[in-house]
Design a protein around this motif. Structure first.
Motif, PDB file in Angstrom:
ATOM      1  N   ARG A   1     -26.707  20.047 -58.300  1.00 14.61           N
ATOM      2  CA  ARG A   1     -25.619  20.256 -57.465  1.00 14.61           C
ATOM      3  C   ARG A   1     -26.290  21.848 -58.200  1.00 14.61           C
TER       4      ARG A   1
ATOM      5  N   GLY B   1     -26.370  23.270 -51.181  1.00 15.07           N
ATOM      6  CA  GLY B   1     -26.068  22.966 -49.909  1.00 15.07           C
ATOM      7  C   GLY B   1     -27.392  23.540 -49.523  1.00 15.07           C
TER       8      GLY B   1
ATOM      9  N   SER C   1     -31.776  16.368 -44.052  1.00 12.83           N
ATOM     10  CA  SER C   1     -30.981  16.900 -44.559  1.00 12.83           C
ATOM     11  C   SER C   1     -29.799  16.036 -45.013  1.00 12.83           C
TER      12      SER C   1
ATOM     13  N   THR D   1     -26.103  15.344 -45.112  1.00 14.36           N
ATOM     14  CA  THR D   1     -25.293  15.870 -44.435  1.00 14.36           C
ATOM     15  C   THR D   1     -24.004  15.646 -44.777  1.00 14.36           C
ATOM     16  N   ASN D   2     -24.129  14.867 -45.721  1.00 14.88           N
ATOM     17  CA  ASN D   2     -21.837  15.074 -46.509  1.00 14.88           C
ATOM     18  C   ASN D   2     -21.939  15.909 -47.250  1.00 14.88           C
ATOM     19  N   LEU D   3     -20.767  16.045 -47.466  1.00 14.87           N
ATOM     20  CA  LEU D   3     -20.560  17.176 -49.173  1.00 14.87           C
ATOM     21  C   LEU D   3     -20.656  16.958 -50.237  1.00 14.87           C
ATOM     22  N   PRO D   4     -21.457  18.013 -50.666  1.00 17.43           N
ATOM     23  CA  PRO D   4     -22.711  18.217 -51.940  1.00 17.43           C
ATOM     24  C   PRO D   4     -21.973  17.689 -53.230  1.00 17.43           C
TER      25      PRO D   4
ATOM     26  N   TYR E   1     -24.785   8.922 -49.415  1.00 21.66           N
ATOM     27  CA  TYR E   1     -25.132  10.190 -49.082  1.00 21.66           C
ATOM     28  C   TYR E   1     -24.831   9.752 -47.334  1.00 21.66           C
TER      29      TYR E   1
ATOM     30  N   ASN F   1     -33.809  20.556 -53.072  1.00 25.47           N
ATOM     31  CA  ASN F   1     -34.093  21.206 -52.322  1.00 25.47           C
ATOM     32  C   ASN F   1     -34.852  22.598 -51.763  1.00 25.47           C
TER      33      ASN F   1
ATOM     34  N   SER G   1     -23.961  21.077 -45.337  1.00 27.28           N
ATOM     35  CA  SER G   1     -23.438  20.950 -46.748  1.00 27.28           C
ATOM     36  C   SER G   1     -23.376  23.107 -47.029  1.00 27.28           C
TER      37      SER G   1
ATOM     38  N   ALA H   1     -20.087  24.217 -46.644  1.00 34.02           N
ATOM     39  CA  ALA H   1     -18.957  23.548 -47.508  1.00 34.02           C
ATOM     40  C   ALA H   1     -19.352  24.129 -48.910  1.00 34.02           C
ATOM     41  N   GLU H   2     -20.234  24.363 -49.124  1.00 37.16           N
ATOM     42  CA  GLU H   2     -21.234  25.046 -50.852  1.00 37.16           C
ATOM     43  C   GLU H   2     -20.171  26.367 -50.475  1.00 37.16           C
TER      44      GLU H   2
END
Lengths: 154, 318, 318
Positions: free
Chosen positions: B252, C38, C58, C60-63, C69, C103, C128, C131-132
């Motif tokens: 994370r 992210g 990649s 594409t959902n929220l971390p 996923y 990542n 992501s 979002a981060e």
């Protein structure tokens, strides 16, 4: 840091921040910018330095990407200005800094964590808080802005 | 009080008759960050005492690390309940977590992600339930930094001084490390570490005394032991100190959890295993001066070699 | 290195645009998938006729959304199997294996402001990341170019969540995204480019021309460039074996199918794990890891994305 300022090519704008003595040291670089017909600004740091710090931070934060900064100030004034410069967003690759005049060194006591300021070049010192005899090393912490002092004698 | 491993549990670190600095990491077969040994209760007691008496020496963190600290807490708790289900339990009701340490008979409830529901920062909390020292390396702009840690049993280094330093800066004082480009190679290895694929390695030193808390802060005290080693007392005074280390990428926060479990074995016990005795004798004899120096063995290495030689001869005679 | 993977199944498939499908992957053995940072991607492994089809996508959902996923895949006209297989053969309920999140396109830590430039499906890693940043309360902006509103993936999601930060550029409305916006970014800005090769190089070159430091410029190619022009070639290993690489295969895939234990990790030419020595032959470098000097030297290559320019290569695995 390097002892001599080095001209970094192909930046869209150059900034110079210095006092009287600092300007003479940076002069070859300023001349180079003039010859190249590069855009540049010079900010002269006079006597009322405390007052000017917020103005300098504001001036720096208004700059665009592609700008390159040269700073040359007395050693004692350099560190707080460097913190400002980095807080604004200049990275190590976007500025060069130089000091002049008397240089001192902070020593971090390995036993009590307190910092003792000493003249540059001292090898053994006493921690001014716990009085332990310390050997000054070249191991530097940017966060503490100090060199590690080891136990000098067992 | 002594914190000594018995022979069977001891993670003897050597493979050949020669030792050099290297990236001796290997993939972990079992993805486990912590280990509970028979010294658990004694060592936890000592850890908590050190944290109480010397909080700044034993715990440091930068403010941006809280999220990664929670991630470490979750990872370590999951390992504790998965590998030691009879000793730990964890129940989750939405974000309300209840963690039980059955060895110490302690229960803690908290809201995951809410620091105000714990007495300590998350890393400081979970570190009080494991024998390992726990270090967080953050990945920031392509480099790794020591941004938080709970360190009670350091091998002569200072967490308070190293806080916020990059991997290269931390290892700057190790002789030969930079020259042989080991710093770059190990840094690149660490940067490529991936979630789900943890690694482990061992490190070793020799220690005059049996303290686990050999911090740089107290070196003026325990370092004196190095002058007191004689051929007569070496077997009991001098200990082989081995750190079992694991490396976990945190998915994370993209940071790395570095765990260190320190084990001590007196030379007298080591000498009971003929193969270990012989190998360690060769290693010490061959050890180049820059390693002897950095590991702090200069003052007593020769005496230890003499001791080991006498033990070898004794066994040959009997 | 044997990589640990996670078994998942296709929970749902949604058509985002006429060319892009979104796949939702749910875990089989675990209740939760690992959270990620992210910009993370996963490798998908699908059993095909010639071994596994492996691709990087990649997330594409929220971390912090860990029950499933999501990945979004654009059907590429040049597809050699990857996107074509995903679009035409994958059904709901199908099983596959995925890697843990990796990542190689992380957010800068020190940046004071982040600016994302996306062309087409290049939007995927930025979802992501944004979002981060929202969670970190750091400022950012998105410049997103697409052919039209209909062909713009995640249009409504972005409108809903990032309206203030986003500028859309639709070429059917003659609104073209130009690299002139790079002139306006304040000091401390980091820029991120993702899209076709030509898009990335145009923005990279302009940013460098303006004097942006290299470390403030980040980019990711959204797909390994598989062009119809790829040619088959022969590879000889210094250990003796000879391997044919077909035009639809990467060198790495060919090595693995032939039972050669070649190292790899990201599979997008970024991490450098799969680097091998080149003894003979000329290389078509498609990676973003090696320096220009290294590329021109033709003495090393990354097997996951780079190919032979000549008909034959001789390589040495370390």
């Amino acid at each position: 840091m390097k002892n001599q300022p080095i001209f970094v090519q192909s930046k869209r704008k150059y900034l110079f921040l210095a006092d009287q003595k600092g300007l003479t040291i940076l002069n070859p670089i300023i001349e180079q910018a003039i010859i190249n017909n590069d855009s540049f600004e010079v900010v002269f740091l006079g006597k009322q330095k405390e007052f000017l710090h917020t103005d300098i931070a504001h001036w720096l934060s208004q700059q665009k990407m592609g700008t390159y900064l040269y700073v040359c100030l007395p050693w004692k004034e350099l560190h707080p200005i460097k913190l400002k410069i980095e807080e604004v967003g200049f990275s190590e690759e976007e500025y060069q800094w130089f000091g002049h005049g008397d240089k001192s060194k902070n020593v971090f006591c390995c036993r009590c964590h307190e910092i003792t300021e000493v003249a540059n070049g001292e090898v053994e010192i006493n921690c001014q808080y716990c009085h332990l005899l310390l050997e000054v090393s070249d191991h530097y912490s940017a966060l503490r802005h100090a060199y590690l002092g080891y136990v000098a004698k067992l | 009080m002594t914190y000594i491993d018995n022979l069977e549990q001891f993670p003897y670190p050597f493979k050949g008759n020669m030792y050099r600095y290297s990236n001796n990491s290997i993939p972990l077969d079992v993805p486990k960050s912590v280990d509970i040994t028979s010294n658990y209760e004694e060592e936890i007691k000592l850890k908590r005492q050190l944290l109480r008496d010397h909080p700044k020496r034993c715990f440091q963190s930068l403010s941006h690390t809280l999220k990664a600290q929670w991630e470490i807490l979750a990872l370590v708790m999951n390992h504790l309940v998965n590998y030691y289900p009879d000793k730990f339990s964890l129940t989750k009701t939405n974000t309300l977590w209840t963690f039980r340490n059955l060895i110490l008979n302690e229960t803690q409830q908290f809201i995951y992600g809410d620091e105000s529901t714990l007495l300590q920062q998350p890393l400081d909390f979970i570190g009080r339930h494991v024998q390992e020292d726990l270090i967080l390396m953050s990945e920031r702009d392509g480099n790794l930094y020591l941004d938080a840690g709970q360190l009670c049993f350091p091998a002569n280094w200072s967490l308070a001084f190293d806080l916020g330093m990059s991997f290269r800066e931390i290892h700057y004082p190790i002789p030969g490390f930079k020259e042989e480009k080991l710093d770059d190679r190990i840094l690149n290895f660490l940067l490529r570490l991936e979630a789900g694929n943890p690694w482990g390695r061992n490190n070793w030193s020799l220690m005059a005394g049996n303290r686990l808390d050999t911090s740089l802060e107290t070196f003026d005290d325990w370092g004196k032991g190095r002058k007191q080693v004689t051929a007569e007392n070496a077997g009991d005074l001098v200990h082989l100190r081995v750190e079992v280390q694991t490396l976990f990428r945190l998915s994370r926060s993209n940071g790395i959890l570095f765990t260190i479990h320190t084990h001590l074995l007196p030379l007298r016990k080591l000498a009971e295993k003929r193969a270990w005795l012989e190998q360690f004798y060769h290693i010490l004899q061959e050890l180049p001066p820059y390693i002897v120096d950095y590991k702090g063995l200069s003052l007593f290495k020769d005496v230890v070699i003499d001791y080991l030689k006498v033990q070898l001869e004794k066994e040959d005679a009997s | 290195m044997k990589e640990h993977t996670i078994p998942v199944f296709i929970k749902s498939i949604e058509k985002l645009t006429p060319q892009v499908k979104q796949f939702t992957l749910s875990p089989i053995n675990m209740t939760k998938l690992p959270p990620f940072s992210g910009g993370s991607h996963i490798i998908t492994y699908i059993a095909g006729e010639n071994g596994f089809i492996t691709r990087a996508y990649s997330l594409t959902n929220l971390p912090d959304q860990t029950d499933s996923y999501q990945i979004a895949i654009r059907l590429s006209e040049n597809s050699n199997g990857g996107s074509k297989y995903w679009h035409e053969s994958i059904k709901m309920g199908d099983f596959l294996k995925i890697s843990y999140p990796k990542n190689h396109f992380p957010l800068s830590f020190k940046a004071k402001h982040h600016v994302f430039y996306a062309a087409g499906i290049g939007i995927t890693p930025f979802l992501s990341m944004m979002a981060e940043l929202r969670e970190r309360k750091t400022t950012f902006e998105l410049h997103y170019a697409s052919k039209s509103e209909d062909l713009c993936s995640f249009y409504s999601l972005i409108k809903e969540n990032f309206a203030d930060e986003t500028t859309f550029y639709f070429s059917n409305r003659h609104n073209k995204l130009s690299n002139e916006t790079l002139l306006d970014h304040r000091i401390g800005t980091h820029v991120y480019f993702c899209g076709p090769e030509s898009f990335i190089s145009s923005f990279r070159n302009e940013a460098e021309r303006l004097g942006y430091p290299k470390s403030s410029i980040h980019f990711e190619h959204f797909a390994v460039s598989f062009s119809k022009n790829n040619k088959a070639f022969q590879v000889k290993l210094t250990t003796g074996s000879s391997i044919s690489v077909s035009k639809d295969q990467t060198l790495l895939e060919a090595l693995l199918i032939n039972g050669i234990n070649a190292p790899y990790s990201c599979r997008v030419g970024r991490c450098g794990t799969c680097e091998v020595k080149v003894i003979e032959g000329e290389i078509e470098h498609n990676d973003t890891f090696l320096t220009e000097d290294q590329k021109n030297g033709h003495e090393c290559m990354l097997t996951c994305v780079s190919r032979a320019k000549s008909e034959k290569l001789v390589i040495q695995l370390n």
